[in-house]
Motif scaffolding. Structure first.
Motif, PDB file in Angstrom:
ATOM      1  N   ALA A 154       3.256   3.171 -10.095  1.00  0.00           N
ATOM      2  CA  ALA A 154       1.918   2.598  -9.486  1.00  0.00           C
ATOM      3  C   ALA A 154       2.428   2.345  -7.988  1.00  0.00           C
ATOM      4  O   ALA A 154       3.636   2.060  -7.777  1.00  0.00           O
ATOM      5  CB  ALA A 154       1.645   1.028  -9.905  1.00  0.00           C
ATOM      6  N   PRO A 155       1.536   2.430  -6.946  1.00  0.00           N
ATOM      7  CA  PRO A 155       1.886   2.458  -5.608  1.00  0.00           C
ATOM      8  C   PRO A 155       2.724   1.133  -5.283  1.00  0.00           C
ATOM      9  O   PRO A 155       3.239   1.344  -4.170  1.00  0.00           O
ATOM     10  CB  PRO A 155       0.339   2.432  -4.927  1.00  0.00           C
ATOM     11  N   ASP A 156       2.454   0.116  -5.824  1.00  0.00           N
ATOM     12  CA  ASP A 156       2.977  -0.999  -5.517  1.00  0.00           C
ATOM     13  C   ASP A 156       4.347  -1.706  -6.358  1.00  0.00           C
ATOM     14  O   ASP A 156       4.826  -2.634  -6.355  1.00  0.00           O
ATOM     15  CB  ASP A 156       1.884  -2.545  -5.504  1.00  0.00           C
TER      16      ASP A 156
ATOM     17  N   ALA B 154      12.452   3.498   2.536  1.00  0.00           N
ATOM     18  CA  ALA B 154      11.648   2.849   3.091  1.00  0.00           C
ATOM     19  C   ALA B 154      10.464   3.692   3.717  1.00  0.00           C
ATOM     20  O   ALA B 154       9.290   3.469   3.929  1.00  0.00           O
ATOM     21  CB  ALA B 154      12.122   1.822   3.933  1.00  0.00           C
ATOM     22  N   ALA B 155      11.036   4.964   4.316  1.00  0.00           N
ATOM     23  CA  ALA B 155       9.980   5.605   5.017  1.00  0.00           C
ATOM     24  C   ALA B 155       9.054   6.402   3.978  1.00  0.00           C
ATOM     25  O   ALA B 155       7.912   6.583   4.035  1.00  0.00           O
ATOM     26  CB  ALA B 155      10.867   6.897   5.707  1.00  0.00           C
ATOM     27  N   LEU B 156       9.491   6.797   2.559  1.00  0.00           N
ATOM     28  CA  LEU B 156       8.791   7.416   1.620  1.00  0.00           C
ATOM     29  C   LEU B 156       7.903   6.356   1.085  1.00  0.00           C
ATOM     30  O   LEU B 156       6.699   6.549   0.304  1.00  0.00           O
ATOM     31  CB  LEU B 156       9.855   7.929   0.465  1.00  0.00           C
ATOM     32  N   ALA B 157       8.172   5.292   1.283  1.00  0.00           N
ATOM     33  CA  ALA B 157       7.341   4.213   0.415  1.00  0.00           C
ATOM     34  C   ALA B 157       7.477   2.820   1.061  1.00  0.00           C
ATOM     35  O   ALA B 157       8.069   1.871   0.633  1.00  0.00           O
ATOM     36  CB  ALA B 157       8.114   3.675  -1.052  1.00  0.00           C
ATOM     37  N   PRO B 158       6.805   2.687   2.352  1.00  0.00           N
ATOM     38  CA  PRO B 158       6.701   1.478   3.212  1.00  0.00           C
ATOM     39  C   PRO B 158       6.052   0.381   2.530  1.00  0.00           C
ATOM     40  O   PRO B 158       6.460  -0.806   3.043  1.00  0.00           O
ATOM     41  CB  PRO B 158       5.975   2.074   4.340  1.00  0.00           C
TER      42      PRO B 158
END
Length: 302
Positions: free
Chosen positions: A31-33, A114-118
């Motif tokens: 999931a995105p979160d 962090a860059a891929l999944a801010p």
């Protein structure tokens, strides 16, 4: 639960393009979160040696105590588990000295994640010397890049840990420092083997009570375990007399750690509810350490 991996090459990230590709694929499976856990091992591992590779052993997926397998159940909300490997073979002194350069490589990995999944919460889960690696990474990170650190039987002294946490990224980090009596022999060997007689050379096993955003959890404390149960996270009492892995092998712990990945309120609630750590008296610890050398039939629990 997606499980992926990355390695250090000295003070840089090995195979950055491959790491990005693997991590992007793992992120797409959740999931995105869903939170992201970066796992950091301690002494005696080598990613390039099959018999000592942390990705085959400590992180999983087939090892019974594998962290990756125990961090999630494969549901949509389970975390992404990212195992970080660094060269930690040899003596503890040598590995301790290499930890800062591994920390720089770990910081590079955190920046990539962090860059891929801010929008995802990033937690560092580090055991033994891996805690030193995680703390050393902080001075290379922007504030808020990593949200939380779970330190398991940390093999680090309080003074360098405090120095690492005094940077901007450290000041923004929530820390759960998990200790156990079963690791006291290793803590004492650390304190007396590195700098016998030097004042201030005390390890994180003694905690850092009063530090902002810092929470000490002593698994050997019955009152602390009762508090965890009241908060919905029952944890068994460690059973072995001496066990460097007690902070991840004890039943119930990974349920707590999984919750800490996504529940931003958990550590503040723990800080407010847990009893203050009892002072560690060196004489009593030395007596306890001496009992470890006795035959099992002559030992009495303490």
């Amino acid at each position: 639960m997606p499980l992926t991996h990355a390695n250090a090459d000295g003070n840089r990230l090995a195979d950055p393009a491959g790491t990005v590709s693997r991590l992007r694929s793992a992120l797409a499976e959740t999931a995105p979160d869903a939170p992201l856990a970066i796992m950091v091992h301690g002494l005696s591992y080598s990613p390039g040696q099959p018999a000592r590779c942390p990705h085959r052993k400590l992180y999983g997926p087939t090892c019974p105590e594998a962290w990756g397998r125990r961090l999630g159940t494969g549901t949509a909300g389970s975390p992404v588990a990212l195992g970080f490997g660094w060269e930690s073979r040899g003596s503890i002194w040598r590995a301790y000295g290499r930890a800062p350069e591994a920390g720089r490589a770990l910081a590079e990995l955190v920046e990539v994640a962090a860059a891929l999944a801010p929008s995802r919460r990033i937690t560092l889960i580090a055991h033994s010397l891996g805690a030193r690696v995680a703390l050393q990474a902080l001075r290379h990170l922007a504030p808020g890049t990593a949200h939380r650190a779970i330190l398991l039987a940390a093999c680090e002294f309080r003074a360098p840990a405090a120095h690492a946490l005094d940077c901007a990224a450290g000041a923004a980090l929530d820390v759960l420092n998990v200790t156990a009596r079963q690791n006291r022999a290793f803590d004492l060997l650390m304190e007396y083997g590195f700098a016998p007689g030097r004042r201030g050379c005390t390890t994180l096993a003694r905690g850092m009570a009063g530090r902002a955003r810092w929470c000490d959890l002593d698994l050997s404390c019955a009152e602390a375990r009762a508090t965890l149960s009241r908060l919905g996270h029952p944890v068994a009492a460690p059973q072995a007399w001496v066990c460097h892995g007690a902070t991840y092998l004890t039943p119930g712990l990974f349920s707590l750690y999984r919750a800490a990945l996504s529940d931003a309120s958990l550590l503040p609630r723990l800080r407010a509810a847990l009893p203050a750590p009892a002072p560690r008296r060196m004489a009593a610890n030395l007596v306890r350490l001496a009992t470890f050398a006795l035959p099992a039939g002559n030992r009495t629990p303490s």
